[in-house]
Design a protein around this motif. Structure first.
Motif, PDB file in Angstrom:
ATOM      1  N   GLY A  50     -87.212 -66.342 -26.613  1.00 43.37           N
ATOM      2  CA  GLY A  50     -87.988 -67.578 -26.642  1.00 43.37           C
ATOM      3  C   GLY A  50     -87.374 -68.761 -25.935  1.00 43.37           C
ATOM      4  O   GLY A  50     -87.801 -69.896 -26.165  1.00 43.37           O
ATOM      5  N   VAL A  51     -86.402 -68.537 -25.072  1.00 44.65           N
ATOM      6  CA  VAL A  51     -85.751 -69.638 -24.360  1.00 44.65           C
ATOM      7  C   VAL A  51     -85.814 -69.371 -22.858  1.00 44.65           C
ATOM      8  O   VAL A  51     -85.431 -68.290 -22.396  1.00 44.65           O
ATOM      9  CB  VAL A  51     -84.281 -69.812 -24.788  1.00 44.65           C
ATOM     10  CG1 VAL A  51     -83.638 -70.971 -24.029  1.00 44.65           C
ATOM     11  CG2 VAL A  51     -84.190 -70.041 -26.291  1.00 44.65           C
ATOM     12  N   ASP A  52     -86.317 -70.342 -22.117  1.00 44.40           N
ATOM     13  CA  ASP A  52     -86.378 -70.238 -20.651  1.00 44.40           C
ATOM     14  C   ASP A  52     -85.058 -70.748 -20.079  1.00 44.40           C
ATOM     15  O   ASP A  52     -84.776 -71.943 -20.106  1.00 44.40           O
ATOM     16  CB  ASP A  52     -87.547 -71.064 -20.120  1.00 44.40           C
ATOM     17  CG  ASP A  52     -87.688 -70.956 -18.606  1.00 44.40           C
ATOM     18  OD1 ASP A  52     -86.948 -70.153 -17.998  1.00 44.40           O
ATOM     19  OD2 ASP A  52     -88.518 -71.688 -18.041  1.00 44.40           O
ATOM     20  N   LEU A  53     -84.249 -69.854 -19.554  1.00 42.96           N
ATOM     21  CA  LEU A  53     -82.935 -70.223 -19.040  1.00 42.96           C
ATOM     22  C   LEU A  53     -82.907 -70.296 -17.511  1.00 42.96           C
ATOM     23  O   LEU A  53     -81.835 -70.291 -16.914  1.00 42.96           O
ATOM     24  CB  LEU A  53     -81.881 -69.223 -19.533  1.00 42.96           C
ATOM     25  CG  LEU A  53     -81.600 -69.275 -21.039  1.00 42.96           C
ATOM     26  CD1 LEU A  53     -80.628 -68.189 -21.445  1.00 42.96           C
ATOM     27  CD2 LEU A  53     -81.061 -70.648 -21.442  1.00 42.96           C
ATOM     28  N   ALA A  54     -84.087 -70.382 -16.879  1.00 44.32           N
ATOM     29  CA  ALA A  54     -84.132 -70.608 -15.431  1.00 44.32           C
ATOM     30  C   ALA A  54     -83.834 -72.072 -15.148  1.00 44.32           C
ATOM     31  O   ALA A  54     -84.109 -72.951 -15.967  1.00 44.32           O
ATOM     32  CB  ALA A  54     -85.497 -70.231 -14.881  1.00 44.32           C
ATOM     33  N   ARG A  55     -83.268 -72.346 -13.999  1.00 45.91           N
ATOM     34  CA  ARG A  55     -82.984 -73.730 -13.613  1.00 45.91           C
ATOM     35  C   ARG A  55     -83.076 -73.879 -12.105  1.00 45.91           C
ATOM     36  O   ARG A  55     -82.962 -72.901 -11.358  1.00 45.91           O
ATOM     37  CB  ARG A  55     -81.600 -74.162 -14.098  1.00 45.91           C
ATOM     38  CG  ARG A  55     -80.461 -73.344 -13.497  1.00 45.91           C
ATOM     39  CD  ARG A  55     -79.117 -73.860 -13.952  1.00 45.91           C
ATOM     40  NE  ARG A  55     -78.026 -73.058 -13.422  1.00 45.91           N
ATOM     41  CZ  ARG A  55     -76.753 -73.363 -13.583  1.00 45.91           C
ATOM     42  NH1 ARG A  55     -76.405 -74.456 -14.237  1.00 45.91           N
ATOM     43  NH2 ARG A  55     -75.803 -72.586 -13.089  1.00 45.91           N
ATOM     44  N   GLU A  56     -83.267 -75.112 -11.675  1.00 48.24           N
ATOM     45  CA  GLU A  56     -83.370 -75.407 -10.248  1.00 48.24           C
ATOM     46  C   GLU A  56     -82.005 -75.780  -9.671  1.00 48.24           C
ATOM     47  O   GLU A  56     -81.173 -76.392 -10.337  1.00 48.24           O
ATOM     48  CB  GLU A  56     -84.338 -76.567 -10.021  1.00 48.24           C
ATOM     49  CG  GLU A  56     -85.777 -76.257 -10.378  1.00 48.24           C
ATOM     50  CD  GLU A  56     -86.689 -77.438 -10.167  1.00 48.24           C
ATOM     51  OE1 GLU A  56     -87.898 -77.220 -10.067  1.00 48.24           O
ATOM     52  OE2 GLU A  56     -86.199 -78.589 -10.117  1.00 48.24           O
ATOM     53  N   LEU A  57     -81.809 -75.421  -8.414  1.00 45.41           N
ATOM     54  CA  LEU A  57     -80.671 -75.884  -7.629  1.00 45.41           C
ATOM     55  C   LEU A  57     -81.228 -76.889  -6.627  1.00 45.41           C
ATOM     56  O   LEU A  57     -82.192 -76.596  -5.915  1.00 45.41           O
ATOM     57  CB  LEU A  57     -80.006 -74.716  -6.900  1.00 45.41           C
ATOM     58  CG  LEU A  57     -79.609 -73.515  -7.775  1.00 45.41           C
ATOM     59  CD1 LEU A  57     -79.040 -72.409  -6.900  1.00 45.41           C
ATOM     60  CD2 LEU A  57     -78.627 -73.936  -8.851  1.00 45.41           C
ATOM     61  N   ARG A  58     -80.627 -78.085  -6.571  1.00 40.97           N
ATOM     62  CA  ARG A  58     -81.200 -79.153  -5.751  1.00 40.97           C
ATOM     63  C   ARG A  58     -80.171 -79.780  -4.826  1.00 40.97           C
ATOM     64  O   ARG A  58     -78.995 -79.901  -5.169  1.00 40.97           O
ATOM     65  CB  ARG A  58     -81.771 -80.250  -6.654  1.00 40.97           C
ATOM     66  CG  ARG A  58     -83.003 -79.835  -7.449  1.00 40.97           C
ATOM     67  CD  ARG A  58     -83.357 -80.862  -8.505  1.00 40.97           C
ATOM     68  NE  ARG A  58     -82.346 -80.908  -9.557  1.00 40.97           N
ATOM     69  CZ  ARG A  58     -82.268 -81.861 -10.480  1.00 40.97           C
ATOM     70  NH1 ARG A  58     -83.127 -82.867 -10.456  1.00 40.97           N
ATOM     71  NH2 ARG A  58     -81.347 -81.822 -11.402  1.00 40.97           N
ATOM     72  N   ALA A  59     -80.634 -80.151  -3.655  1.00 38.84           N
ATOM     73  CA  ALA A  59     -79.863 -81.002  -2.762  1.00 38.84           C
ATOM     74  C   ALA A  59     -80.228 -82.445  -3.076  1.00 38.84           C
ATOM     75  O   ALA A  59     -81.402 -82.758  -3.314  1.00 38.84           O
ATOM     76  CB  ALA A  59     -80.191 -80.690  -1.302  1.00 38.84           C
TER      77      ALA A  59
END
Length: 311
Positions: free
Chosen positions: A272-281
């Motif tokens: 039940g936890v979304d552990l995706a994340r964005e990498l940003r410049a």
């Protein structure tokens, strides 16, 4: 032949494009370090000089008019050409040697930046770019960008960073890992509530990995409540501590991929936890485009390699 008096100055064009990029006059003004009122006045002066209405101002935001859409497309080419001219002049002032001052979060610096820099060097083999790289946590990267100490930052995590221009260049996924002899190694999953109250081996405050985990748990209704077993400044130190049996940890899959393949660590799903994340410049200046030269080239290379970062 002199330009028509209807042609606006570059600063006004950049401001208009940042309204398009951010969706509001106030946000664009913040990018340029001016108030919303000053930004609005400058945009009205731009419309008067151009002789056409460019913006449709509404309570819920500002949109381009039909004429404004065409104008913005032309303005983008003009501004990009001006940035290229600026970069070219900078290169001439530095005897033709291009330089890139880069700061990146630890995970990105260790696992992604080397490949991106290799691609940049291969592209510019005849005139290689001089690169200085600072690897630190995401909060420190953002501050280096704000201070003008670096040309470009690469960060991870959900921090909004509203005062910086930014572009997503990839995605990453966090994973919960334990040593093979840990009691959780045999579990099919761990709940968000259990993870939130379990002392973990973690990165330090300011780390994008730690902040991303805290935000993900909070979104699942389970804000972390346990005091960490250890706080360490690198993913390598966290990983080795987990292998030594000092406790569970949540790390980027990039940092533990080899250990998972070799079964030195075991991944435990978190239900039940979304552990995706964005990498940003991130950078300062116009939101619609990174700084010209090597910084812009590196962002393009990183964005093109985005499928490889979706793990």
């Amino acid at each position: 032949m002199p330009l028509s008096p209807h042609v606006p100055d570059l600063g006004a064009l950049e401001l208009l494009l940042d309204v398009v990029a951010t969706g509001s006059i106030g946000a664009a003004g913040r990018v340029h370090g001016i108030t919303q009122q000053a930004a609005s006045a400058r945009l009205r002066a731009l419309e008067q000089r151009a002789g056409v209405a460019l913006l449709d101002r509404r309570a819920r935001g500002t949109r381009l008019t039909e004429a404004g859409t065409a104008f913005a497309a032309w303005a983008t080419r003009v501004v990009e050409a001006a940035h290229d001219l600026d970069a070219g002049l900078a290169a001439l002032r530095h005897q033709g040697t291009a330089r890139l001052r880069l700061a990146a979060s630890m995970t990105v610096a260790e696992h992604l930046v080397p490949g991106w820099l290799a691609a940049l060097r291969a592209r510019d083999r005849a005139d290689p770019v001089q690169v200085t790289l600072t690897a630190t946590n995401s909060a420190a990267v953002a501050q280096l960008v704000r201070d003008g100490a670096v040309d470009l930052g690469l960060v991870e995590g959900p921090e909004p960073l509203a005062d910086l221009s930014r572009r997503v260049v990839g995605t990453d996924r966090l994973v919960l890992v334990v040593a093979p002899d840990h009691p959780w190694a045999a579990r099919r999953s761990v709940s968000a509530a259990v993870l939130a109250r379990t002392p973990l081996v973690t990165r330090e405050v300011g780390s994008g990995t730690r902040h991303a985990l805290e935000q993900a748990l909070a979104s699942a209704g389970a804000s972390p409540s346990a005091v960490p077993t250890m706080e360490l400044s690198t993913a390598t130190a966290v990983r080795e501590s987990v292998r030594a049996g000092l406790g569970p940890a949540v790390l980027s899959r990039l940092a533990v991929a080899a250990d998972l393949r070799e079964q030195r660590l075991v991944e435990v799903p978190v239900a039940g936890v979304d552990l995706a994340r964005e990498l940003r410049a991130v950078w300062t200046g116009p939101a619609h485009s990174p700084p010209a030269g090597p910084a812009r080239d590196l962002v393009a290379i990183a964005a093109r390699s985005q499928p490889e970062t979706r793990l």
